[in-house]
Write a protein that holds these residues in place. Sequence first.
Motif, mmCIF file in Angstrom:
data_model
loop_
_atom_site.group_PDB
_atom_site.id
_atom_site.type_symbol
_atom_site.label_atom_id
_atom_site.label_comp_id
_atom_site.label_asym_id
_atom_site.label_seq_id
_atom_site.Cartn_x
_atom_site.Cartn_y
_atom_site.Cartn_z
ATOM 1 N N UNK A 1 0.807 -1.218 0.000
ATOM 2 C CA UNK A 1 0.000 0.000 0.000
ATOM 3 C C UNK A 1 0.838 1.265 0.000
ATOM 4 N N UNK A 2 1.896 1.274 0.797
ATOM 5 C CA UNK A 2 2.774 2.450 0.846
ATOM 6 C C UNK A 2 3.473 2.649 -0.499
ATOM 7 N N UNK A 3 4.042 1.570 -1.027
ATOM 8 C CA UNK A 3 4.724 1.674 -2.321
ATOM 9 C C UNK A 3 3.749 2.052 -3.431
ATOM 10 N N UNK A 4 2.554 1.489 -3.416
ATOM 11 C CA UNK A 4 1.551 1.811 -4.435
ATOM 12 C C UNK A 4 1.154 3.280 -4.359
ATOM 13 N N UNK A 5 1.027 3.816 -3.147
ATOM 14 C CA UNK A 5 0.699 5.232 -2.993
ATOM 15 C C UNK A 5 1.776 6.132 -3.563
ATOM 16 N N UNK A 6 3.024 5.805 -3.291
ATOM 17 C CA UNK A 6 4.145 6.601 -3.811
ATOM 18 C C UNK A 6 4.195 6.491 -5.330
ATOM 19 N N UNK B 1 -5.332 2.119 -11.348
ATOM 20 C CA UNK B 1 -4.577 1.919 -10.108
ATOM 21 C C UNK B 1 -4.110 0.482 -9.887
ATOM 22 N N UNK B 2 -4.539 -0.453 -10.724
ATOM 23 C CA UNK B 2 -3.996 -1.812 -10.620
ATOM 24 C C UNK B 2 -2.496 -1.797 -10.921
ATOM 25 N N UNK B 3 -2.074 -0.855 -11.763
ATOM 26 C CA UNK B 3 -0.649 -0.765 -12.112
ATOM 27 C C UNK B 3 0.185 -0.364 -10.891
ATOM 28 N N UNK C 1 3.688 -1.813 -6.549
ATOM 29 C CA UNK C 1 3.884 -1.761 -5.104
ATOM 30 C C UNK C 1 4.104 -3.148 -4.521
ATOM 31 N N UNK C 2 3.372 -4.136 -5.032
ATOM 32 C CA UNK C 2 3.570 -5.519 -4.576
ATOM 33 C C UNK C 2 4.952 -6.031 -4.982
ATOM 34 N N UNK C 3 5.374 -5.675 -6.178
ATOM 35 C CA UNK C 3 6.706 -6.073 -6.628
ATOM 36 C C UNK C 3 7.779 -5.437 -5.733
ATOM 37 N N UNK C 4 7.615 -4.154 -5.428
ATOM 38 C CA UNK C 4 8.573 -3.471 -4.544
ATOM 39 C C UNK C 4 8.561 -4.100 -3.155
ATOM 40 N N UNK C 5 7.365 -4.433 -2.641
ATOM 41 C CA UNK C 5 7.285 -5.079 -1.322
ATOM 42 C C UNK C 5 7.990 -6.423 -1.347
ATOM 43 N N UNK D 1 9.023 -7.687 2.248
ATOM 44 C CA UNK D 1 7.882 -7.339 3.091
ATOM 45 C C UNK D 1 7.189 -8.564 3.662
ATOM 46 N N UNK D 2 7.855 -9.254 4.593
ATOM 47 C CA UNK D 2 7.291 -10.406 5.294
ATOM 48 C C UNK D 2 6.917 -11.532 4.339
#
Length: 169
Positions: free
Chosen positions: A95-100, A151-153, A158-162, A167-168
């Motif tokens: 979520x954080x990465x997707x927002x950025x 916003x799916x992009x 963001x998931x890739x960055x996590x 990210x756990x």
Amino acid sequence: MTNLAIILILLISIITDLRNRKVLNIVTLPAILIALIYHTVITGFEGFAFSSLGFLVGLGLLFIPFILGGIGAGDVKLLAAVGAWKGTMFVLYTGVFAGVIGGIIALLILLKRKQLGSTLKNMVFSFVFLKGNKGSLQLPADTHNPVSIPYAVPIALGALAAYLVGGNL
């Protein structure tokens, strides 16, 4: 298994969002349900709690932007599906990465359209005078195409960055 599921869910959602500007329920809702079942079968109540909390955090991260009209329901369910599969910490990072990433994309679009100055001016005016437009950016009246991002992009990036920062996983 969870990584493959997320990759498929995100790829399908990117394609449908880019083509039709929709993240489909036929993708997100079964993804959420299957994730809950999968984690429950694999690790029992602990897996159910892991998946449920991830789902709720993913849902909660985009719920207010959805209520304010700034994001679609499909995007909210997509992030909730990511949370159901990968858990709380992963979906928080996502979520954080997707927002950025989404903010950078929006900034680039506004710069390309030469609307950054007027958009910032309208945002400051709305903030100072507590005048809003149900959460959306107010662009000048002569604007023919409102700024909109599939916003799916950003969620997928963001998931890739996590994933890349651990990210756990």
